[in-house]
Design a protein around this motif. Structure first.
Motif, mmCIF file in Angstrom:
data_model
loop_
_atom_site.group_PDB
_atom_site.id
_atom_site.type_symbol
_atom_site.label_atom_id
_atom_site.label_comp_id
_atom_site.label_asym_id
_atom_site.label_seq_id
_atom_site.Cartn_x
_atom_site.Cartn_y
_atom_site.Cartn_z
ATOM 1 N N GLN A 238 50.662 -125.012 51.275
ATOM 2 C CA GLN A 238 49.378 -125.617 50.907
ATOM 3 C C GLN A 238 49.482 -127.131 50.827
ATOM 4 O O GLN A 238 48.572 -127.844 51.259
ATOM 5 N N ASN A 239 50.597 -127.630 50.302
ATOM 6 C CA ASN A 239 50.795 -129.082 50.223
ATOM 7 C C ASN A 239 50.833 -129.704 51.611
ATOM 8 O O ASN A 239 50.235 -130.758 51.855
ATOM 9 N N HIS A 240 51.537 -129.036 52.525
ATOM 10 C CA HIS A 240 51.617 -129.553 53.897
ATOM 11 C C HIS A 240 50.258 -129.452 54.590
ATOM 12 O O HIS A 240 49.873 -130.343 55.362
ATOM 13 N N ALA A 241 49.524 -128.375 54.319
ATOM 14 C CA ALA A 241 48.197 -128.216 54.922
ATOM 15 C C ALA A 241 47.254 -129.316 54.447
ATOM 16 O O ALA A 241 46.475 -129.874 55.236
ATOM 17 N N ALA A 242 47.319 -129.660 53.167
ATOM 18 C CA ALA A 242 46.468 -130.732 52.625
ATOM 19 C C ALA A 242 46.829 -132.073 53.255
ATOM 20 O O ALA A 242 45.959 -132.887 53.574
ATOM 21 N N ARG A 243 48.129 -132.277 53.481
ATOM 22 C CA ARG A 243 48.583 -133.545 54.061
ATOM 23 C C ARG A 243 48.142 -133.686 55.521
ATOM 24 O O ARG A 243 47.700 -134.748 55.955
ATOM 25 N N LEU A 244 48.252 -132.603 56.288
ATOM 26 C CA LEU A 244 47.960 -132.666 57.720
ATOM 27 C C LEU A 244 46.474 -132.491 58.046
ATOM 28 O O LEU A 244 46.070 -132.707 59.186
ATOM 29 N N LYS A 258 42.490 -126.710 63.079
ATOM 30 C CA LYS A 258 42.254 -127.064 61.670
ATOM 31 C C LYS A 258 42.718 -125.910 60.786
ATOM 32 O O LYS A 258 42.503 -124.744 61.119
ATOM 33 N N ILE A 259 43.354 -126.218 59.679
ATOM 34 C CA ILE A 259 43.887 -125.200 58.768
ATOM 35 C C ILE A 259 43.231 -125.360 57.401
ATOM 36 O O ILE A 259 43.139 -126.464 56.860
ATOM 37 N N PHE A 260 42.758 -124.215 56.866
ATOM 38 C CA PHE A 260 42.098 -124.198 55.556
ATOM 39 C C PHE A 260 42.903 -123.292 54.620
ATOM 40 O O PHE A 260 43.473 -122.291 55.045
ATOM 41 N N THR A 261 42.937 -123.644 53.369
ATOM 42 C CA THR A 261 43.561 -122.781 52.362
ATOM 43 C C THR A 261 42.494 -122.338 51.376
ATOM 44 O O THR A 261 41.578 -123.094 51.055
ATOM 45 N N PHE A 347 44.371 -113.235 46.930
ATOM 46 C CA PHE A 347 45.667 -113.913 47.008
ATOM 47 C C PHE A 347 45.501 -115.234 47.751
ATOM 48 O O PHE A 347 44.490 -115.480 48.404
ATOM 49 N N ASN A 348 46.509 -116.107 47.638
ATOM 50 C CA ASN A 348 46.460 -117.399 48.328
ATOM 51 C C ASN A 348 46.655 -117.173 49.823
ATOM 52 O O ASN A 348 47.698 -116.661 50.241
ATOM 53 N N TYR A 356 34.598 -123.538 68.394
ATOM 54 C CA TYR A 356 33.504 -123.057 67.546
ATOM 55 C C TYR A 356 33.648 -121.570 67.204
ATOM 56 O O TYR A 356 33.140 -121.101 66.206
ATOM 57 N N GLN A 357 34.323 -120.813 68.060
ATOM 58 C CA GLN A 357 34.342 -119.359 67.891
ATOM 59 C C GLN A 357 35.614 -118.835 67.251
ATOM 60 O O GLN A 357 35.593 -117.825 66.572
ATOM 61 N N HIS A 358 36.727 -119.492 67.481
ATOM 62 C CA HIS A 358 38.010 -118.907 67.127
ATOM 63 C C HIS A 358 38.414 -119.285 65.705
ATOM 64 O O HIS A 358 38.884 -120.386 65.439
ATOM 65 N N LYS A 359 38.193 -118.367 64.773
ATOM 66 C CA LYS A 359 38.641 -118.546 63.395
ATOM 67 C C LYS A 359 39.397 -117.298 62.973
ATOM 68 O O LYS A 359 38.884 -116.184 63.080
ATOM 69 N N TYR A 360 40.628 -117.510 62.525
ATOM 70 C CA TYR A 360 41.487 -116.377 62.181
ATOM 71 C C TYR A 360 42.118 -116.589 60.815
ATOM 72 O O TYR A 360 42.462 -117.721 60.446
ATOM 73 N N SER A 361 42.303 -115.484 60.099
ATOM 74 C CA SER A 361 43.097 -115.556 58.877
ATOM 75 C C SER A 361 44.550 -115.282 59.254
ATOM 76 O O SER A 361 44.835 -114.633 60.273
ATOM 77 N N ALA A 362 45.469 -115.785 58.438
ATOM 78 C CA ALA A 362 46.894 -115.583 58.721
ATOM 79 C C ALA A 362 47.231 -114.092 58.736
ATOM 80 O O ALA A 362 48.023 -113.629 59.563
#
Length: 554
Positions: A238-244, A258-261, A347-348, A356-362
């Motif tokens: 999460q820290n790295h995601a916020a930084r990048l 783009k990465i979201f937490t 959970f985190n 615009y279309q491609h959104k995936y959860s881990a």
């Protein structure tokens, strides 16, 4: 020996020469290799990648391809073996091991030359001290001594004291080694390890971070690591995601990753399924709502009605739900989770988006890769599957990822159907110290469910399903052993043991138990998996093996 500085003691060495990489066929290994491929490409490092499917396969591939290589890299394989004895490397060869399996073989830890361990030791691992398990052997007596001299020395007081000390030291050594190897467990994700390496080298980017996230998420969803470890590892990510990802989304190109937490719902393939089906195919929710029983579906309908979501909306694809209702789903579930005792549903987690279309959860990507690696009939090529899974992680292959998501739906549906059949026919039997179930030969689609990752998933579904319908309060404190045919033509079955549901440490004692059982019962066996809680036995020795295990654990 443990490598202290990954960049200087590992990466700077291997980039000077061509390296042979042997990769285990699981999701974290694929993500780890994807990160390394990025780094190797940046530095023009030559490498040969060979997927491996077990210990025998590693031995064969190593002997076939190691000629001419100075550096060998093992990803998620080998740490639990005495590699110096197993592979017999040449004097000029160095073997680097990045493997989350624990406990690490002690000879690898104290080999100060050719075996280099990349994962740092865990603080709570309690490694044995060198002097407690290794000892210089006393010089042997010369063969030229006559018998009378030997007899005199045998009864010499100092010789007897030495013999007693040696025996006591051996007994202490055996106790220490048994305590150290009694339980198997897993460390942090190897993909996370290699991402940290890229960050220290200032080469990290969102693509590498996403692959590390997928590897770390797989460790959690596959019950390989405990909740506390996942919380610590995901906090790093999460820290790295916020930084990048500090630049506002509207200022980025549309095809930029783009990465979201967020605190998300742990529901199976939710963004690619209906809310109703996703809940039905999530083992935790199936246990809480007793979905393996007749009353379960009625209880689920009541829950959805309590959320205030029309059933017709719940049974259409989640992404096509009315947007206002879809946005309310997490809030509504959070408001009712205490009432229905489903606090662990959140959970985190992480999401990525490109275009615009491609959104995936881990979690969705984890299941897609796992299905690519393992979902197939008896002719499924596990080695080619690794190359296919590597392709899935490239953003240019979004159509292949969508196809893999559909394959993941088929896989989880097969798991739930098999679990439902076993539970309906009451095939989970209490053997006193553990529960067990046997899938008989000839069961439809069993070849799809007998590979190492998915059979563990099936075992967890069965255990949670049994807990939901069992009248015994002890069931959540009992481990489960599952036996399934793995090669009917040669009469082989795979046995997997998982710890009790209430045991959140994820430490597994079945590795040692299986090893002792086959010795006691003289059952024919093969320990070829990297996870020692799985073992292959001859199908005709199945009853003998289970009786022996029952006697051992009673």
């Amino acid at each position: 020996m443990f490598v202290r500085d990954l960049q200087k003691e590992f990466y700077e060495l291997i980039k000077k020469d061509r390296v042979l990489v042997l990769v285990n066929n699981d999701t974290d290994s694929v993500c780890s290799m994807k990160i390394l491929q990025y780094l190797f490409k940046s530095d023009h490092v030559g490498y040969t990648l060979i997927p491996i499917t077990g210990k025998r396969d590693m031995y064969k591939e190593y002997n076939s391809h190691s000629e001419g290589y100075k550096y060998i890299l093992l990803i998620n394989c080998g740490a639990t073996l005495d590699l110096y004895e197993f592979l017999e490397p040449r004097d000029d060869m160095m073997i680097f091991v990045a493997d989350y399996h624990r406990p690490v073989e002690v000879t690898n830890i104290y080999n100060d030359g050719q075996i280099r361990l990349l994962h740092p030791p865990d603080e709570d691992e309690q490694l044995p001290e060198y002097q407690d398990i290794f000892r210089d052997t006393d010089s042997e007596e010369s063969d030229s001594e006559d018998e009378s001299e030997e007899k005199r020395q045998r009864w010499d007081e100092s010789a007897l004291l030495k013999k007693r000390d040696r025996r006591e030291w051996e007994e202490k050594r055996q106790r220490i080694l048994f305590s150290y190897t009694q339980y198997t467990f897993n460390g942090s994700s190897t993909a996370l390890l290699f991402y940290i390496l890229s960050w220290k080298m200032r080469r990290d980017c969102n693509d590498l971070l996403w692959w590390a996230i997928v590897g770390c998420t797989e460790m959690y969803l596959s019950y390989k690591i405990e909740d506390e470890r996942y919380l610590m590892d995901s906090a790093q990510l999460q820290n790295h995601a916020a930084r990048l990802n500090s630049t506002p989304v509207e200022q980025l190109p549309k095809d930029c990753l783009k990465i979201f937490t967020e605190r998300g719902m742990n529901l199976t393939l939710l963004r690619h399924w209906t809310l109703f089906e996703s809940i039905k195919h999530t083992s935790y929710m199936a246990m809480k709502f007793k979905l393996f029983s007749i009353k379960g579906e009625r209880k689920l309908h009541d829950f959805l009605a309590d959320l205030g979501i029309p059933l017709i909306e719940c049974k259409q694809k989640y992404n096509f739900m009315e947007s206002s209702l879809r946005e309310e789903v997490p809030k509504a579930i959070a408001a009712k989770m205490d009432k229905y005792d489903i606090q662990s549903i959140f959970f985190n987690t992480f999401y990525c988006q490109f275009g615009y279309q491609h959104k995936y959860s881990a979690g969705d990507v984890v299941r897609a890769i796992t299905a690519t690696l393992e979902h197939g009939d008896a002719n499924h090529d596990g080695k080619q599957a690794v190359y296919n899974a590597l392709d899935l992680l490239s953003r240019t292959n979004s159509s292949k990822l969508e196809a893999a998501v559909n394959k993941a739906k088929d896989q989880v549906t097969a798991v739930v159907k098999m679990a439902q059949n076993i539970l309906d026919s009451k095939q989970i039997i209490s053997a006193g110290p553990f529960l067990y179930s046997i899938i008989q030969e000839g069961t439809p689609n069993v070849s799809y469910l007998s590979r190492h990752s998915i059979i563990i998933t099936l075992a967890h579904y069965l255990l949670q399903g049994h807990i939901s319908i069992s009248r015994s309060k002890k069931s959540s404190d009992l481990p489960l052993v599952l036996v399934a045919p793995v090669d009917e033509q040669n009469g082989l079955s795979v046995v997997v043991g998982i710890p009790p549901y209430n045991d959140k440490t994820r430490k597994n004692f079945f590795g040692k138990a299986f090893e002792q059982t086959v010795k006691n019962t003289k059952a024919r066996y093969l320990i070829d998996y990297w996870d020692s809680s799985l073992i292959q036995i001859k199908t005709e020795d199945r009853s003998k093996f289970l009786d022996g295990l029952m006697g051992l654990l009673s």
